[in-house]
Scaffold this motif. Structure first.
Motif, PDB file in Angstrom:
ATOM      1  N   LYS A 223       0.844  -1.184   0.000  1.00 30.27           N
ATOM      2  CA  LYS A 223       0.000   0.000   0.000  1.00 30.27           C
ATOM      3  C   LYS A 223       0.884   1.239   0.000  1.00 30.27           C
ATOM      4  N   SER A 224       2.163   1.037   0.248  1.00 27.08           N
ATOM      5  CA  SER A 224       3.065   2.188   0.256  1.00 27.08           C
ATOM      6  C   SER A 224       3.335   2.567  -1.194  1.00 27.08           C
ATOM      7  N   HIS A 225       4.045   3.632  -1.398  1.00 28.16           N
ATOM      8  CA  HIS A 225       4.309   4.097  -2.751  1.00 28.16           C
ATOM      9  C   HIS A 225       5.801   4.214  -2.918  1.00 28.16           C
TER      10      HIS A 225
ATOM     11  N   ASP B 219       2.945   3.294  -7.873  1.00 29.44           N
ATOM     12  CA  ASP B 219       1.716   2.906  -7.197  1.00 29.44           C
ATOM     13  C   ASP B 219       1.041   1.787  -7.976  1.00 29.44           C
TER      14      ASP B 219
ATOM     15  N   GLU C  58       0.862   8.609   1.175  1.00 28.45           N
ATOM     16  CA  GLU C  58      -0.328   7.754   1.248  1.00 28.45           C
ATOM     17  C   GLU C  58      -1.431   8.255   0.338  1.00 28.45           C
ATOM     18  N   ASP C  59      -2.379   7.375   0.102  1.00 32.83           N
ATOM     19  CA  ASP C  59      -3.514   7.738  -0.748  1.00 32.83           C
ATOM     20  C   ASP C  59      -4.523   8.593  -0.008  1.00 32.83           C
TER      21      ASP C  59
END
Lengths: 139, 139
Positions: free
Chosen positions: A24-26, A74, A92-93
């Motif tokens: 979930k990280s970028h 991503d 984060e998103d």
DNA sequence: TTATATGCAAATGATTTGCGTAGTC
DNA sequence: GACTACGCAAATCATTTGCATATAA
């Protein structure tokens, strides 16, 4: 310019794709390299860069060009905004999709034909806020 | 970290400042170097970088960290948005100041403490639009 | 005088690329 | 077998920095 011919499914391409979608990280290109290296120890940084480029060209991943720093990648391809923490640098998103009214701001104000916009939030992530002023939570 | 001591008014500092305020364009460090060099032929690129940094630290100019490319510099220090032309790469001001509703989008949606946001429009400038699809108007 | 700036060149960090070999189709 | 992709290392690009000298205060 990798827009010709056939694109092959190589080990390294598949693993990069898998890891990117799992996270979930970028991660930056170098972070992807370090992660993928655990599964494919002989992969080279150049291959990682080349594949990240190809995958994003084909719309399978998203290349995030953030202000002032390295590019990040991503696994989620839907258009969405990001928040960056000034303390630890993590990204984060934001659940909101593109805000439609934003492009309207430019109508009549500018004689540019607006195609899209890039919006990025800067703030302090909950972890760093808790950790006080010197939180160095790298992500 | 040039936050100590005295800041001197040197020839090169003054000329960089002057040229940057005279221009409506948003030159990169290298472009500033080329421009200033016409008046101070012996100035070095390093000096330009150092001064752009110092001037922006002191709030006398604005450093624009745009997505994916070199930094650009702006003689106008008020906070405002920019549009970049995908064809020629030129960057221009948008007259609107910060849109207050934007930060609100993040309230309740994210647990970040939002400090500010960065918004950048991408489009086609009037010159390139007129010039058809291959306009290369560098600015 | 004396600390801050400059010019020059070398260093850095991120990303790209050339080349000969390996792997996919 | 043909052609794409890989690994490696060298090349690029933007930016920063060390150092000896010049200059503003």
């Amino acid at each position: 310019m990798a827009a010709k011919g056939q694109v092959r499914t190589t080990q390294q391409r598949r693993v990069i794709m898998e890891e990117l979608c799992r996270l979930k990280s970028h991660p930056t290109a170098n972070e992807v390299y370090e992660i993928v290296r655990k599964r494919l120890p002989r992969i080279s940084l150049g291959t990682v860069y080349r594949n990240l480029e190809i995958l994003s060209e084909r719309g399978m991943i998203q290349k995030l060009e953030m202000a002032g720093t390295q590019k990040r990648f991503d696994g989620i391809t839907e258009n969405h905004y990001h928040v960056r923490c000034i303390m630890c640098g993590c990204v984060e998103d934001v659940s909101s999709g593109p805000i439609p009214t934003i492009n309207k701001v430019l109508n009549g104000v500018s004689d540019y034909q607006i195609l899209w916009h890039r919006l990025e939030f800067v703030g302090i992530c909950p972890r760093c806020r808790e950790a006080g002023t010197q939180g160095i939570t790298s992500t």
